[in-house]
Design a protein around this motif. Structure first.
Motif, PDB file in Angstrom:
ATOM      1  N   THR A  46       0.827  -1.207   0.000  1.00  0.00           N
ATOM      2  CA  THR A  46       0.000   0.000   0.000  1.00  0.00           C
ATOM      3  C   THR A  46       0.862   1.259   0.000  1.00  0.00           C
ATOM      4  OG1 THR A  46      -1.750  -1.129   1.218  1.00  0.00           O
ATOM      5  CG2 THR A  46      -1.764   1.269   1.291  1.00  0.00           C
ATOM      6  N   LEU A  47       0.498   2.213  -0.842  1.00  0.00           N
ATOM      7  CA  LEU A  47       1.195   3.497  -0.860  1.00  0.00           C
ATOM      8  C   LEU A  47       0.759   4.343   0.325  1.00  0.00           C
ATOM      9  CD1 LEU A  47       0.851   4.367  -4.663  1.00  0.00           C
ATOM     10  CD2 LEU A  47       2.916   3.550  -3.494  1.00  0.00           C
ATOM     11  N   VAL A  48       1.685   5.059   0.911  1.00  0.00           N
ATOM     12  CA  VAL A  48       1.397   5.967   2.024  1.00  0.00           C
ATOM     13  C   VAL A  48       1.573   7.396   1.520  1.00  0.00           C
ATOM     14  CG1 VAL A  48       2.095   6.760   4.308  1.00  0.00           C
ATOM     15  CG2 VAL A  48       2.074   4.306   3.778  1.00  0.00           C
ATOM     16  N   ALA A  91      10.060  12.127   6.154  1.00  0.00           N
ATOM     17  CA  ALA A  91       9.373  11.019   6.820  1.00  0.00           C
ATOM     18  C   ALA A  91       9.346   9.764   5.955  1.00  0.00           C
ATOM     19  CB  ALA A  91       7.946  11.432   7.181  1.00  0.00           C
ATOM     20  N   GLY A  92       9.599   9.914   4.649  1.00  0.00           N
ATOM     21  CA  GLY A  92       9.622   8.764   3.756  1.00  0.00           C
ATOM     22  C   GLY A  92       8.325   8.491   3.031  1.00  0.00           C
ATOM     23  N   GLY A 141      -6.953   2.133  12.293  1.00  0.00           N
ATOM     24  CA  GLY A 141      -7.462   2.237  10.934  1.00  0.00           C
ATOM     25  C   GLY A 141      -6.368   1.993   9.906  1.00  0.00           C
ATOM     26  N   MET A 142      -5.174   2.507  10.167  1.00  0.00           N
ATOM     27  CA  MET A 142      -4.053   2.273   9.254  1.00  0.00           C
ATOM     28  C   MET A 142      -3.763   0.788   9.127  1.00  0.00           C
ATOM     29  SD  MET A 142      -1.393   5.201  10.555  1.00  0.00           S
ATOM     30  CE  MET A 142      -1.829   6.938  10.669  1.00  0.00           C
ATOM     31  N   ARG A 143      -3.702   0.100  10.257  1.00  0.00           N
ATOM     32  CA  ARG A 143      -3.357  -1.321  10.235  1.00  0.00           C
ATOM     33  C   ARG A 143      -4.421  -2.136   9.518  1.00  0.00           C
ATOM     34  NH1 ARG A 143       1.094  -2.571  13.235  1.00  0.00           N
ATOM     35  NH2 ARG A 143       0.556  -4.781  13.079  1.00  0.00           N
ATOM     36  N   ILE A 163      -3.154   4.978   1.241  1.00  0.00           N
ATOM     37  CA  ILE A 163      -3.683   5.571   2.464  1.00  0.00           C
ATOM     38  C   ILE A 163      -3.217   7.022   2.527  1.00  0.00           C
ATOM     39  CG2 ILE A 163      -3.541   5.611   4.984  1.00  0.00           C
ATOM     40  CD1 ILE A 163      -3.224   2.600   4.948  1.00  0.00           C
ATOM     41  N   ILE A 164      -4.155   7.936   2.595  1.00  0.00           N
ATOM     42  CA  ILE A 164      -3.837   9.354   2.748  1.00  0.00           C
ATOM     43  C   ILE A 164      -3.960   9.695   4.226  1.00  0.00           C
ATOM     44  CG2 ILE A 164      -4.458  11.707   2.080  1.00  0.00           C
ATOM     45  CD1 ILE A 164      -5.695  10.519  -0.463  1.00  0.00           C
ATOM     46  N   THR A 165      -2.895  10.177   4.831  1.00  0.00           N
ATOM     47  CA  THR A 165      -2.880  10.375   6.278  1.00  0.00           C
ATOM     48  C   THR A 165      -2.096  11.611   6.673  1.00  0.00           C
ATOM     49  OG1 THR A 165      -2.128   9.374   8.373  1.00  0.00           O
ATOM     50  CG2 THR A 165      -0.914   8.780   6.390  1.00  0.00           C
ATOM     51  N   ASP A 166      -2.500  12.196   7.801  1.00  0.00           N
ATOM     52  CA  ASP A 166      -1.737  13.300   8.382  1.00  0.00           C
ATOM     53  C   ASP A 166      -0.483  12.799   9.078  1.00  0.00           C
ATOM     54  OD1 ASP A 166      -3.516  15.324   7.617  1.00  0.00           O
ATOM     55  OD2 ASP A 166      -4.778  15.014   9.384  1.00  0.00           O
ATOM     56  N   HIS A 167      -0.399  11.469   9.288  1.00  0.00           N
ATOM     57  CA  HIS A 167       0.732  10.877  10.012  1.00  0.00           C
ATOM     58  C   HIS A 167       1.386   9.777   9.179  1.00  0.00           C
ATOM     59  CE1 HIS A 167      -0.794  13.122  13.408  1.00  0.00           C
ATOM     60  NE2 HIS A 167      -1.954  12.502  13.323  1.00  0.00           N
ATOM     61  N   PRO A 168       2.019  10.150   8.088  1.00  0.00           N
ATOM     62  CA  PRO A 168       2.637   9.123   7.237  1.00  0.00           C
ATOM     63  C   PRO A 168       3.722   8.335   7.951  1.00  0.00           C
ATOM     64  CG  PRO A 168       3.363  11.332   6.594  1.00  0.00           C
ATOM     65  CD  PRO A 168       2.244  11.512   7.558  1.00  0.00           C
ATOM     66  N   ASP A 169       4.356   8.934   8.950  1.00  0.00           N
ATOM     67  CA  ASP A 169       5.405   8.215   9.677  1.00  0.00           C
ATOM     68  C   ASP A 169       4.839   6.980  10.376  1.00  0.00           C
ATOM     69  OD1 ASP A 169       3.919   9.990  11.270  1.00  0.00           O
ATOM     70  OD2 ASP A 169       5.535  10.223  12.734  1.00  0.00           O
ATOM     71  N   LEU A 170       3.644   7.114  10.973  1.00  0.00           N
ATOM     72  CA  LEU A 170       3.034   5.980  11.671  1.00  0.00           C
ATOM     73  C   LEU A 170       2.592   4.902  10.685  1.00  0.00           C
ATOM     74  CD1 LEU A 170       0.845   7.827  14.340  1.00  0.00           C
ATOM     75  CD2 LEU A 170       3.160   6.896  14.579  1.00  0.00           C
ATOM     76  N   ALA A 171       2.016   5.316   9.563  1.00  0.00           N
ATOM     77  CA  ALA A 171       1.575   4.350   8.560  1.00  0.00           C
ATOM     78  C   ALA A 171       2.768   3.615   7.958  1.00  0.00           C
ATOM     79  CB  ALA A 171       0.774   5.059   7.475  1.00  0.00           C
ATOM     80  N   LEU A 172       3.859   4.331   7.710  1.00  0.00           N
ATOM     81  CA  LEU A 172       5.058   3.704   7.161  1.00  0.00           C
ATOM     82  C   LEU A 172       5.665   2.715   8.147  1.00  0.00           C
ATOM     83  CD1 LEU A 172       6.595   6.885   5.545  1.00  0.00           C
ATOM     84  CD2 LEU A 172       5.904   4.834   4.283  1.00  0.00           C
TER      85      LEU A 172
END
Length: 616
Positions: A363-365, A389-390, A568-570, A580-589
């Motif tokens: 999945t793309l972040v 953040a990557g 929700g990310m998991r 996944i479009i998120t304000d916290h890409p670091d957590l999703a990554l």
């Protein structure tokens, strides 16, 4: 007088008395009560939901749509049929939810008197409530059942109101300024207060001759003063015990899979599948017990404070059944056998589910408007932060100014970020570019031109998901102008695009069929929209597995916004959605990396339990 009585008897005595009376009622109801609760749940899943889904699809078909698409919605044609079917859906959900609660209250009321009613006796009790529910005077209950109750989560719970919540993208936006966050939390506190004061609405409606509105007024009267505090404490104790039981359930479900991960990895998918099936059944039973306990506490509280009810509204005495002590062995045996059978059936079905969830996600972040923890949204600083953040891509917004040029901006008004009460559509490009913007995190930057933003993204190698925003100053050829500007930069094919405006999506695909373009939907209820887009972007609340599957069958990509909670990310990563479009890409990554590094199924099972096993 009752407040004085509470003080005289003591808080703890009242608290303990409510818990004792509530538990006694649930224990007396026993397997019969549990069977009734589970029967309602199964009936909802196997009969009510399919029926409601069919009615909803017919409602959409009447307007020529296959999905909820507000851009394509128009009056005329089958609109009358659509409205009628939607009203029917709402009425059906209200009637079934009310009936479930009423049945629970009636059984608990008899159990509190030491009775074990027969199905015929329960049926006669319910018939009285059914006649009340079909009257227009019951309609005020809708506000309580489908607004106040689900938004605060205190009191009864039902599958018909699960999922009702303020959408995350709304609460997320409101929390980006102190003033709007204060309004949000004040609203939620008000809802919580109203929920406490209206907590006895359903027991009063069921056990008296009160209409819906009068039951709410009576609940307000009975719950006044400090007498309500022991009830709240008793409910908190039940919820605490439920939380402890849930932790125990999760541990018990995970241990077998953790063992097989070490000694027999090939067996883990099967062990995990049947562990999940057993947990689903136990979770449903635990939910039924917790819901019954909370309802029993409310009934017990009403019994203790019944004199607070208006004299014209006495609690209706149910016909006594003689407190017959019936053997429950047959009911227990049937319930146990059915539970085992269902657990085995679910376990068999879960084998494929566990294999799918164990796949490593690709999945793309996407950083939502950059990365807010490191810079202001839609600014160069926010873009740099997302790169650091990557993030795989950055989702950003482009809006047209009054003189037809483009800037990187989401809000149609500058008040939130710049503290200026001015609309973008009324300002020129030169007036807007360079204005200082600040966010709640203390970051500061300036509004960039769209050209500068894209050029910098290309320079640092950050692909963009560019959202075409309509701010009110949009020219008829705004898509053409945007394409021209990007072609001048040599950046058009470096990025992908999306928009809430269906016409902009269609026009962009007409101009450049080779571009990857998405259609964004604020709400997607059912089915895949009729669109020229290559993928759809849906809000997290409506990003169901069913919609994802339908989208994939239609040959479209599937992205979700704005996903900010780790749970929700998991879940979405396990489902391996496209983005996944998120304000916290670091957590999703971080979550994606953890999943890609997994060697067993224990962690996968934990995520499956959080998704498929809901306790209360």
């Amino acid at each position: 007088m009752q407040d004085v009585a509470v003080k005289r008897s003591g808080f703890w005595a009242t608290w303990a008395g409510l818990l004792r009376d509530g538990w006694r009622a649930v224990r007396t109801g026993g397997s019969r009560l549990l069977a009734i609760m589970l029967a309602f749940h199964i009936a909802a899943l196997l009969i009510a939901f399919p029926l409601i889904g069919w009615l909803f699809r017919e409602a959409l078909r009447a307007t020529g749509m296959v999905a909820v698409d507000f851009s394509a919605l128009h009056l005329g044609g089958g609109t009358t049929i659509t409205v009628a079917l939607i009203v029917l859906i709402c009425a059906l959900a209200f009637w079934l939810a009310s009936l479930q609660f009423a049945t629970l209250v009636l059984v608990l009321r008899r159990s509190a008197r030491g009775e074990k009613p027969t199905l015929a006796e329960i049926g006669r009790d319910i018939a009285v409530v059914v006649r009340k529910l079909v009257r227009p005077s019951s309609l005020p209950l809708v506000v309580y059942l489908f607004v106040i109750l689900p938004l605060t989560g205190f009191g009864f719970t039902t599958v018909f109101s699960q999922g009702i919540a303020i959408p995350a993208f709304i609460t997320g936006e409101l929390q980006k300024t102190y003033s709007s966050a204060a309004v949000l939390y004040t609203f939620l506190l008000l809802l919580a207060f109203l929920n406490i004061r209206f907590a006895l609405t359903l027991p009063i409606f069921t056990l008296t001759d009160a209409s819906g509105g009068r039951a709410m007024r009576a609940s307000w009267r009975v719950t006044r003063g400090w007498a309500i505090v022991p009830l709240l404490a008793a409910i908190a104790a039940v919820l605490l015990l439920a939380a402890i039981a849930t932790v125990g359930l999760v541990i018990a479900a995970i241990v077998p899979t953790a063992i097989t991960d070490e000694v027999a990895p090939d067996s883990s998918p099967i062990v995990a599948a049947f562990s999940l099936g057993a947990a689903q059944v136990v979770g449903a039973i635990l939910t039924a017990v917790v819901t019954s306990l909370i309802a029993a506490l409310l009934v017990a509280f009403l019994s203790r404070y019944r004199e607070r009810l208006p004299q014209t509204l006495p609690v209706r005495e149910l016909e006594r059944s003689g407190a017959r002590r019936r053997s429950t062995r047959t009911t227990v045996s049937v319930l146990a056998g059915a539970s085992v059978a269902v657990a085995l059936g679910l376990g068999t079905l879960n084998i494929d589910t566990m294999h799918r969830l164990a796949e490593q996600p690709d999945t793309l972040v996407l950083g939502h408007r950059g990365f807010g923890d490191g810079g202001v949204e839609n600014t160069i600083g926010g873009l740099d932060a997302a790169k650091a953040a990557g993030a795989d891509l950055v989702e950003m917004d482009v809006m047209q100014t009054s003189d037809g040029k483009f800037i990187a901006m989401h809000d149609a008004n500058l008040s939130r970020l710049a503290g200026i009460d001015a609309a973008v559509k009324e300002m020129t490009f030169d007036e807007l570019v360079g204005i200082t913007v600040r966010d709640i995190g203390g970051h500061e930057d300036v509004i960039p031109s769209f050209t500068d933003y894209v050029a910098y993204a290309d320079e640092i190698g950050m692909p963009l998901l560019i959202e075409i925003k309509l701010g009110g100053a949009d020219t008829e050829d705004h898509v053409e102008l945007l394409v021209e500007e990007l072609e001048g930069l040599g950046s058009l094919t470096n990025h992908i695009y999306h928009s809430l405006d269906a016409a902009s999506v269609t026009r962009l695909k007409q101009l450049r069929p080779d571009l990857t373009v998405g259609y964004t939907m604020a709400f997607a209820g059912s089915g895949v929209p009729d669109t020229a887009a290559d993928f759809i972007v849906v809000e997290e609340w409506s990003a169901t597995q069913e919609l994802q599957d339908a989208t994939e069958r239609a040959g479209l990509g599937f992205m979700t916004w704005t996903v900010n909670e780790i749970s929700g990310m998991r879940e979405l990563l396990r489902r391996n959605i496209d983005g996944i479009i998120t304000d916290h890409p670091d957590l999703a990554l971080q979550a994606r990396t953890e999943m890609q590094d997994e060697t067993g199924l224990a962690d996968t099972l934990i995520d499956a339990l959080s998704r498929f096993v809901v306790v209360f």
